[in-house]
Design an enzyme around this catalytic site. Structure first.
Site, PDB file in Angstrom:
ATOM      1  N   SER A 147     -44.442  60.694  25.292  1.00 14.68           N
ATOM      2  CA  SER A 147     -45.387  59.663  24.831  1.00 14.68           C
ATOM      3  C   SER A 147     -46.691  60.317  24.399  1.00 14.68           C
ATOM      4  CB  SER A 147     -45.673  58.693  25.982  1.00 14.68           C
ATOM      5  OG  SER A 147     -46.859  57.964  25.760  1.00 14.68           O
ATOM      6  N   TYR A 160     -48.211  55.341  34.023  1.00 13.78           N
ATOM      7  CA  TYR A 160     -47.385  55.706  32.859  1.00 13.78           C
ATOM      8  C   TYR A 160     -47.789  57.079  32.338  1.00 13.78           C
ATOM      9  CZ  TYR A 160     -45.249  55.001  28.199  1.00 13.78           C
ATOM     10  OH  TYR A 160     -44.511  55.117  27.045  1.00 13.78           O
TER      11      TYR A 160
HETATM   12  P1  NAP Z   1     -38.449  48.835  25.740  1.00 15.61           P
HETATM   13  O1  NAP Z   1     -38.358  48.047  24.483  1.00 15.61           O
HETATM   14  O2  NAP Z   1     -39.168  48.278  26.914  1.00 15.61           O
HETATM   15  O3  NAP Z   1     -36.956  49.284  26.201  1.00 15.61           O
HETATM   16  C1  NAP Z   1     -36.838  50.030  27.374  1.00 15.61           C
HETATM   17  C2  NAP Z   1     -35.363  50.080  27.712  1.00 15.61           C
HETATM   18  O4  NAP Z   1     -35.194  50.794  28.950  1.00 15.61           O
HETATM   19  C3  NAP Z   1     -34.771  48.694  27.908  1.00 15.61           C
HETATM   20  O5  NAP Z   1     -33.459  48.635  27.385  1.00 15.61           O
HETATM   21  C4  NAP Z   1     -34.749  48.573  29.420  1.00 15.61           C
HETATM   22  O6  NAP Z   1     -33.752  47.700  29.902  1.00 15.61           O
HETATM   23  C5  NAP Z   1     -34.374  49.986  29.811  1.00 15.61           C
HETATM   24  N1  NAP Z   1     -34.666  50.248  31.221  1.00 15.61           N
HETATM   25  C6  NAP Z   1     -35.843  50.063  31.862  1.00 15.61           C
HETATM   26  N2  NAP Z   1     -35.707  50.399  33.155  1.00 15.61           N
HETATM   27  C7  NAP Z   1     -34.418  50.810  33.326  1.00 15.61           C
HETATM   28  C8  NAP Z   1     -33.665  51.277  34.438  1.00 15.61           C
HETATM   29  N3  NAP Z   1     -34.207  51.389  35.657  1.00 15.61           N
HETATM   30  N4  NAP Z   1     -32.359  51.598  34.251  1.00 15.61           N
HETATM   31  C9  NAP Z   1     -31.787  51.462  33.030  1.00 15.61           C
HETATM   32  N5  NAP Z   1     -32.445  51.021  31.924  1.00 15.61           N
HETATM   33  C10 NAP Z   1     -33.752  50.704  32.087  1.00 15.61           C
HETATM   34  O7  NAP Z   1     -39.152  50.226  25.428  1.00 15.61           O
HETATM   35  P2  NAP Z   1     -39.237  51.082  24.083  1.00 15.61           P
HETATM   36  O8  NAP Z   1     -40.523  50.767  23.406  1.00 15.61           O
HETATM   37  O9  NAP Z   1     -37.943  50.995  23.349  1.00 15.61           O
HETATM   38  O10 NAP Z   1     -39.404  52.529  24.736  1.00 15.61           O
HETATM   39  C11 NAP Z   1     -38.291  53.331  25.020  1.00 15.61           C
HETATM   40  C12 NAP Z   1     -38.851  54.630  25.566  1.00 15.61           C
HETATM   41  O11 NAP Z   1     -39.827  55.139  24.660  1.00 15.61           O
HETATM   42  C13 NAP Z   1     -39.574  54.465  26.894  1.00 15.61           C
HETATM   43  O12 NAP Z   1     -39.364  55.622  27.689  1.00 15.61           O
HETATM   44  C14 NAP Z   1     -41.053  54.397  26.479  1.00 15.61           C
HETATM   45  O13 NAP Z   1     -41.906  54.819  27.524  1.00 15.61           O
HETATM   46  C15 NAP Z   1     -41.069  55.352  25.346  1.00 15.61           C
HETATM   47  N6  NAP Z   1     -42.150  55.197  24.380  1.00 15.61           N
HETATM   48  C16 NAP Z   1     -42.355  54.003  23.761  1.00 15.61           C
HETATM   49  C17 NAP Z   1     -43.372  53.920  22.792  1.00 15.61           C
HETATM   50  C18 NAP Z   1     -43.692  52.667  22.042  1.00 15.61           C
HETATM   51  O14 NAP Z   1     -44.763  52.626  21.401  1.00 15.61           O
HETATM   52  N7  NAP Z   1     -42.850  51.652  22.080  1.00 15.61           N
HETATM   53  C19 NAP Z   1     -44.116  55.043  22.471  1.00 15.61           C
HETATM   54  C20 NAP Z   1     -43.879  56.227  23.171  1.00 15.61           C
HETATM   55  C21 NAP Z   1     -42.874  56.288  24.111  1.00 15.61           C
HETATM   56  P3  NAP Z   1     -34.226  46.270  30.485  1.00 15.61           P
HETATM   57  O15 NAP Z   1     -34.575  45.435  29.303  1.00 15.61           O
HETATM   58  O16 NAP Z   1     -33.002  45.783  31.233  1.00 15.61           O
HETATM   59  O17 NAP Z   1     -35.413  46.513  31.390  1.00 15.61           O
HETATM   60  C1  GCO Z   2     -49.980  51.697  25.702  1.00 13.51           C
HETATM   61  C2  GCO Z   2     -48.700  51.832  24.938  1.00 13.51           C
HETATM   62  C3  GCO Z   2     -48.335  53.294  24.813  1.00 13.51           C
HETATM   63  C4  GCO Z   2     -47.011  53.429  24.119  1.00 13.51           C
HETATM   64  C5  GCO Z   2     -46.643  54.858  23.942  1.00 13.51           C
HETATM   65  C6  GCO Z   2     -47.619  55.609  23.101  1.00 13.51           C
HETATM   66  O1  GCO Z   2     -50.115  50.725  26.454  1.00 13.51           O
HETATM   67  O2  GCO Z   2     -50.838  52.575  25.505  1.00 13.51           O
HETATM   68  O3  GCO Z   2     -47.662  51.116  25.575  1.00 13.51           O
HETATM   69  O4  GCO Z   2     -48.295  53.893  26.062  1.00 13.51           O
HETATM   70  O5  GCO Z   2     -46.005  52.817  24.840  1.00 13.51           O
HETATM   71  O6  GCO Z   2     -46.391  55.495  25.146  1.00 13.51           O
HETATM   72  O7  GCO Z   2     -47.061  56.879  22.835  1.00 13.51           O
END
Ligand code: NAP
Ligand code: GCO
Length: 267
Positions: A147, A160
């Site tokens: 992230s 986080y």
């Molecule tokens: P999301 O839409 O919240 O999806 C997260 C997924 O992880 C969901 O399918 C969720 O299932 C699953 N999950 C959560 N806890 C779990 C557990 N204990 N066991 C199995 N599955 C679990 O998040 P996203 O935005 O796609 O993010 C995916 C990854 O990218 C995460 O690691 C997040 O931190 C990272 N990330 C996101 C962003 C962003 O801007 N969106 C940026 C940087 C990094 P449920 O729905 O059943 O909870």
């Molecule tokens: C926040 C956002 C971010 C993104 C991502 C950025 O609240 O700042 O959720 O943390 O999820 O991790 O890279």
């Protein structure tokens, strides 16, 4: 690099955790288009079923398993079942993750621990479960979804950021410890991506204006937009493929340039 086949994932089994939707689904879909057999898990059967249907709609025959990535026994059982039913896991994407946006001094220790458990302890558990078979097979790829918060802090995301900072160093340590077995472990650091996880940061305000954080990210991103989950597919295929066999311990930021930019002057 001999030819573009180096980017192919034909014959590879890829496990993407938490990939019923969101970033995991986009990464798994890109890997499927590169030839990989997709395996994913989610915490609830209904989401696994929805995920399988969504993959089918995209022309992808994915294998779905119900598993809480924090539960080591369940993870070990899932990996054994995958190896029996699908094949040895060649590519692991530790994608499953949660966030709790709470000012630190208002956050309970239980909430803090839960974020650390899913975002840091679980990638350790799943990587530990798949590495032995990767060693036996002669190599493998691990991609940890880090992230911006692996590098930066901000208000309300202490747990986080601590988890994602730790995940950056876990990535580098797996790279260091298992590189000799032809296992490459790298991270992808997405910028701000439009998924359910960031939906609260993009809510249209009662007066119809953009959420202040939405405006902030637009000003901080040279691309002038939020990322789409699909923007992560190509980098993930690269890190899962033989084209990256000498890339190890890297955190590849896919952020539209946020890391490089001081931010647009407010108009
Ligand atoms: P999301 O839409 O919240 O999806 C997260 C997924 O992880 C969901 O399918 C969720 O299932 C699953 N999950 C959560 N806890 C779990 C557990 N204990 N066991 C199995 N599955 C679990 O998040 P996203 O935005 O796609 O993010 C995916 C990854 O990218 C995460 O690691 C997040 O931190 C990272 N990330 C996101 C962003 C962003 O801007 N969106 C940026 C940087 C990094 P449920 O729905 O059943 O909870
Ligand atoms: C926040 C956002 C971010 C993104 C991502 C950025 O609240 O700042 O959720 O943390 O999820 O991790 O890279």
């Amino acid at each position: 690099m001999k030819d573009l086949n180096a980017f192919s994932l034909e014959g590879k089994v890829a496990l993407v955790t938490g990939a019923s939707y969101g970033i995991g689904f986009a990464i798994a879909s890109a890997m499927a288009k590169a030839g990989a057999t997709i395996v994913f898990n989610d915490i609830k059967q209904e989401l696994v079923d929805k995920g399988i249907a969504a993959y089918q709609e995209a022309g992808i025959k994915a294998h779905g398993y119900v598993c809480n990535v924090c539960d080591e026994d369940a993870v070990n059982a899932m990996v054994a079942q995958i190896e029996k039913e699908v094949g040895v896991i060649d590519v692991l994407v530790n994608n499953a993750g949660i966030i709790k946006r709470i000012p630190m001094i208002e956050m309970s220790a239980a909430d803090f621990r839960q974020v650390i458990d899913v975002d840091l302890n679980a990638p350790f558990i799943v990587a530990k479960a798949v590495i032995p078979s990767m060693i036996k097979k002669g190599g493998g790829k691990i991609i940890n979804i880090c992230s911006m918060m692996s590098e930066f802090g901000r208000e309300t995301v202490s747990a986080y950021a601590a988890a994602k900072g730790g995940l950056k160093m876990l990535t580098r340590n797996i790279a260091s410890e298992y590189g000799e077995y032809n296992i490459q472990c790298n991270g992808i650091g997405p910028g701000y991506i439009a998924t359910p996880q960031t939906a609260p940061l993009r809510e249209v305000q009662p007066d119809g204006s953009r959420h202040p954080f939405d405006q902030f990210i637009i000003a901080k991103t040279p691309a002038g937009r939020w990322g789409e989950a699909e923007d992560l597919g190509g980098p993930a295929v690269f890190l899962a493929s033989e084209a990256s066999n000498f890339v190890n311990g890297l955190i590849l930021y896919v952020d539209g340039g946020i890391h490089a930019y001081i931010g647009k002057q407010p108009s």
